[in-house]
Design a protein around this motif. Structure first.
Motif, PDB file in Angstrom:
ATOM      1  N   UNK A 119      28.605 -21.501 -18.762  1.00 18.81           N
ATOM      2  CA  UNK A 119      29.461 -21.444 -19.949  1.00 18.81           C
ATOM      3  C   UNK A 119      30.087 -20.119 -20.263  1.00 18.81           C
ATOM      4  N   UNK A 120      29.685 -19.024 -19.594  1.00 24.51           N
ATOM      5  CA  UNK A 120      30.224 -17.710 -19.943  1.00 24.51           C
ATOM      6  C   UNK A 120      31.719 -17.625 -19.638  1.00 24.51           C
ATOM      7  N   UNK A 121      32.482 -17.129 -20.618  1.00 24.34           N
ATOM      8  CA  UNK A 121      33.920 -16.977 -20.430  1.00 24.34           C
ATOM      9  C   UNK A 121      34.228 -15.807 -19.498  1.00 24.34           C
ATOM     10  N   UNK A 122      33.491 -14.716 -19.688  1.00 22.43           N
ATOM     11  CA  UNK A 122      33.685 -13.533 -18.850  1.00 22.43           C
ATOM     12  C   UNK A 122      32.895 -13.704 -17.552  1.00 22.43           C
ATOM     13  N   UNK A 123      33.580 -13.936 -16.473  1.00 21.55           N
ATOM     14  CA  UNK A 123      32.910 -14.222 -15.198  1.00 21.55           C
ATOM     15  C   UNK A 123      32.337 -12.974 -14.537  1.00 21.55           C
ATOM     16  N   UNK A 124      32.575 -11.803 -15.130  1.00 21.49           N
ATOM     17  CA  UNK A 124      31.997 -10.576 -14.593  1.00 21.49           C
ATOM     18  C   UNK A 124      30.815 -10.077 -15.428  1.00 21.49           C
ATOM     19  N   UNK A 125      30.545 -10.744 -16.546  1.00 23.88           N
ATOM     20  CA  UNK A 125      29.492 -10.277 -17.449  1.00 23.88           C
ATOM     21  C   UNK A 125      28.118 -10.440 -16.813  1.00 23.88           C
ATOM     22  N   UNK A 126      27.237  -9.480 -17.113  1.00 27.15           N
ATOM     23  CA  UNK A 126      25.877  -9.485 -16.578  1.00 27.15           C
ATOM     24  C   UNK A 126      24.957 -10.290 -17.479  1.00 27.15           C
ATOM     25  N   UNK A 127      23.916 -10.851 -16.874  1.00 28.42           N
ATOM     26  CA  UNK A 127      22.881 -11.534 -17.640  1.00 28.42           C
ATOM     27  C   UNK A 127      21.556 -10.801 -17.415  1.00 28.42           C
ATOM     28  N   UNK A 128      20.952 -10.358 -18.513  1.00 26.95           N
ATOM     29  CA  UNK A 128      19.648  -9.697 -18.463  1.00 26.95           C
ATOM     30  C   UNK A 128      18.575 -10.728 -18.796  1.00 26.95           C
ATOM     31  N   UNK A 129      17.628 -10.911 -17.877  1.00 27.89           N
ATOM     32  CA  UNK A 129      16.567 -11.906 -18.050  1.00 27.89           C
ATOM     33  C   UNK A 129      15.215 -11.204 -18.041  1.00 27.89           C
ATOM     34  N   UNK A 130      14.383 -11.499 -19.044  1.00 28.35           N
ATOM     35  CA  UNK A 130      13.062 -10.886 -19.149  1.00 28.35           C
ATOM     36  C   UNK A 130      12.064 -11.540 -18.207  1.00 28.35           C
ATOM     37  N   UNK A 131      11.316 -10.717 -17.500  1.00 26.59           N
ATOM     38  CA  UNK A 131      10.308 -11.207 -16.558  1.00 26.59           C
ATOM     39  C   UNK A 131       9.134 -10.238 -16.577  1.00 26.59           C
ATOM     40  N   UNK A 132       7.930 -10.750 -16.543  1.00 20.99           N
ATOM     41  CA  UNK A 132       6.742  -9.895 -16.478  1.00 20.99           C
ATOM     42  C   UNK A 132       6.512  -9.415 -15.053  1.00 20.99           C
TER      43      UNK A 132
END
Length: 599
Positions: A89-102
């Motif tokens: 769904x992101x409009x900006x196809x260059x935007x980063x996604x930060x995902x939390x992981x232990x």
């Protein structure tokens, strides 16, 4: 939705697995903003449980997952939910996604690989959560390298708290480090937080790491973060978590970022000497002088003084090494210079001419302790000096002259940072702020304020009353300043400098001067108020009549990019101040021109 709190004895119904299977987890996205231009460069993926339920918040959700020993499974499901929603769904196809992981999830190869398979790896940033415990840093580093090999980037979350340490940063060399909101929230008013984050910025610059400030919620904090050189930030001021990833910040936040106004850094108190430094300072002054026993005679003291001409005093100590008195060289030798005193008193006990209440200080005392003693009721320490003790036992002497010199040097150094009377920033912070204004190219107005007729007032009423007037002037000028954008410094004496960025600076300074000029009359006696002033000496030592103390202000308006050096400003501000002293109102404003002249 299934209940999240069904209990049977001490066991729990396995709620988390049902939430995962039913796809009941909801992904939210909070924007991460580039502070140089306000662009949204990515989002942090956040997870929520069923709306309105006991497990809606991530804290409750993961606490239950730990109880059910399904924490890693929940992380994997949360990551997948965020990735699916974001990349679809992101409009900006260059935007980063930060995902939390232990650390445990990152170390788990199948889970990690499954997560990466769902994403455009080059747009994915794996954040190591602050709760993570890492038993073997080398093994974990190999897992981080596997993340990098996939094309994804690595970040350390909530730096400065829990397990996010400097050693972890140095060992893993993350692409991003997120500064915990504890350090960011209220940084504009907290000098300790400011200095801590400033050191993080220095380390980030040295290692090539990009910082992200978390928890930015106020305009003042945002300006500090931006001016410190932190490239990215997130927080409620820039955007709240939403199911739809934001493509831009709010107009109010964008306006703040466009503004060229620089932040006023929170003032730090002058650093006090620590224990080791204090010990070194005292050691440098300490004299290893011989001692006398209480039963020794005055002739013994005179003999030692004649043998050791550099010794200013002698300590008298008991059999256990505890000082009980101090013999001052000058006092004793003056006595023995009188006719027949040597014959009369030479064989008598040395305690006769000794000070039985000497001032003793511990070997680990600070210079501030000596300063306090010198300014209290221990004035005889100026001539006697101090006895230095270690756990109450004599170890040497400090001459009064040496102590005064050390205290003077301390006061001079401290005054460069903050005026000891008003506690306003001194010349060094003023110079640093002017340099920042010059570098930023921002427009500002420098107002040089001083007090007319202050010296005759000080001569007439004394320093205590004079200090009270200076404090009143500092209070009045402080009230004219917007603490987020205007900088007030105390140059010394009755001279102050305000560096205004506020657009309504003239109204502010006029109001402050008027209030002070009215209030200062209350410091005069009834008779002098009735006379309209006082009689005193002018600069030529002639008797003259002086009006009430008045605040004169010379303002210099500097347009963007005009000023190249602080020395240029100092020269023009002095001219403006002299003109203000001759002005009936007492406020004169001149324009600074690009060639260093004035209009």
């Amino acid at each position: 939705m299934p209940s999240s709190t069904v209990e049977c004895g001490t066991s729990f119904e396995p709620v988390i697995s049902r939430l995962i299977e039913s796809c009941a987890l909801k992904a939210l996205f909070q924007p991460i903003v580039r502070l140089s231009d306000g662009a949204v460069i990515g989002h942090e993926g956040l997870i929520r449980g069923p709306a309105g339920g006991a497990l809606e918040s991530p804290v409750a959700l993961f606490a239950r997952a730990h109880d059910e020993e399904l924490a890693v499974e929940l992380e994997r499901a949360a990551g997948k939910a965020c990735i699916d929603a974001y990349f679809d769904g992101a409009t900006n196809k260059d935007a980063l996604l930060f995902v939390n992981y232990s650390a445990a999830a990152i170390n788990s190869a199948p889970d990690r690989d499954a997560l990466l398979l769902h994403a455009d790896a080059k747009r994915l940033v794996i954040e190591l959560t602050e709760q993570s415990r890492i038993p073997d840093l080398d093994v974990f580093a190999a897992s981080v390298n596997a993340v990098r090999a996939s094309g994804a980037r690595f970040a350390v979350d909530d730096y400065g708290v829990a397990n996010a340490s400097l050693s972890l940063w140095a060992h893993l060399a993350p692409h991003y480090v997120k500064v915990d909101r504890y350090f960011i929230h209220g940084i504009a008013q907290n000098a300790v937080k400011f200095e801590a984050v400033k050191s993080m910025v220095s380390f980030a610059n040295a290692t090539g790491t990009l910082l992200i400030a978390e928890g930015v919620e106020s305009p003042a904090d945002l300006r500090i973060v931006r001016d410190l050189g932190i490239p990215f930030a997130q927080g409620f001021l820039l955007g709240r978590p939403s199911q739809t990833p934001a493509t831009r910040v709010s107009e109010s936040a964008a306006a703040l970022l466009r503004s060229q106004q620089i932040a006023v850094y929170p003032a730090t108190k002058h650093r006090r000497a620590d224990v080791h430094e204090s010990a070194n300072q005292l050691e440098a002054m300490r004299i290893e002088a011989p001692t006398l026993k209480p039963e020794a005679c005055n002739d013994d003291a005179v003999h030692l003084f004649n043998t050791l001409p550099s010794i200013h005093a002698l300590a008298v100590v008991d059999s256990e090494g505890t000082p009980v008195a101090l013999i001052n060289r000058r006092s004793l030798m003056d006595q023995f210079a009188l006719p027949y005193h040597r014959e009369l008193f030479g064989k008598r006990a040395c305690m006769q001419f000794a000070n039985r209440e000497p001032v003793s200080i511990e070997r680990t005392a600070s210079i501030e302790t000596i300063a306090t003693l010198l300014t209290d009721d221990e004035q005889h320490a100026l001539s006697d000096g101090f006895i230095v003790v270690d756990d109450g036992k004599y170890v040497g002497l400090i001459a009064g002259a040496s102590a005064v010199r050390a205290v003077t040097e301390l006061r001079l150094e401290a005054a460069r940072h903050a005026n000891p009377l008003t506690f306003l920033p001194g010349n060094l912070p003023l110079g640093a702020h002017i340099a920042r204004l010059i570098d930023s190219g921002v427009a500002f107005v420098a107002c040089y304020a001083d007090l007319d007729h202050f010296k005759p007032f000080n001569d007439r009423y004394g320093y205590w009353q004079g200090d009270a007037v200076l404090k009143a002037a500092a209070d009045a000028l402080s009230s004219a300043c917007d603490p987020d954008g205007d900088f007030l410094g105390h140059i010394g004496g009755d001279d102050f400098l305000i560096l205004f960025q506020s657009g309504d600076w003239y109204e502010r300074i006029s109001r402050a001067a008027g209030e002070f000029n009215e209030k200062v009359r209350g410091y005069y006696s009834t008779e002098d108020r009735a006379a309209g002033g006082i009689v005193g000496e002018d600069r030529f030592a002639r008797q003259a009549f002086f009006d009430f103390v008045r605040m004169s202000i010379g303002g210099v308006a500097v347009r963007p990019g005009q000023l190249r050096a602080a020395a240029q400003l100092s020269k023009v501000a002095s001219i403006a101040k002299q003109r203000a002293k001759r002005d009936t109102i007492g406020i004169v404003v001149i324009e600074f021109t690009g060639d260093g002249g004035i209009d």
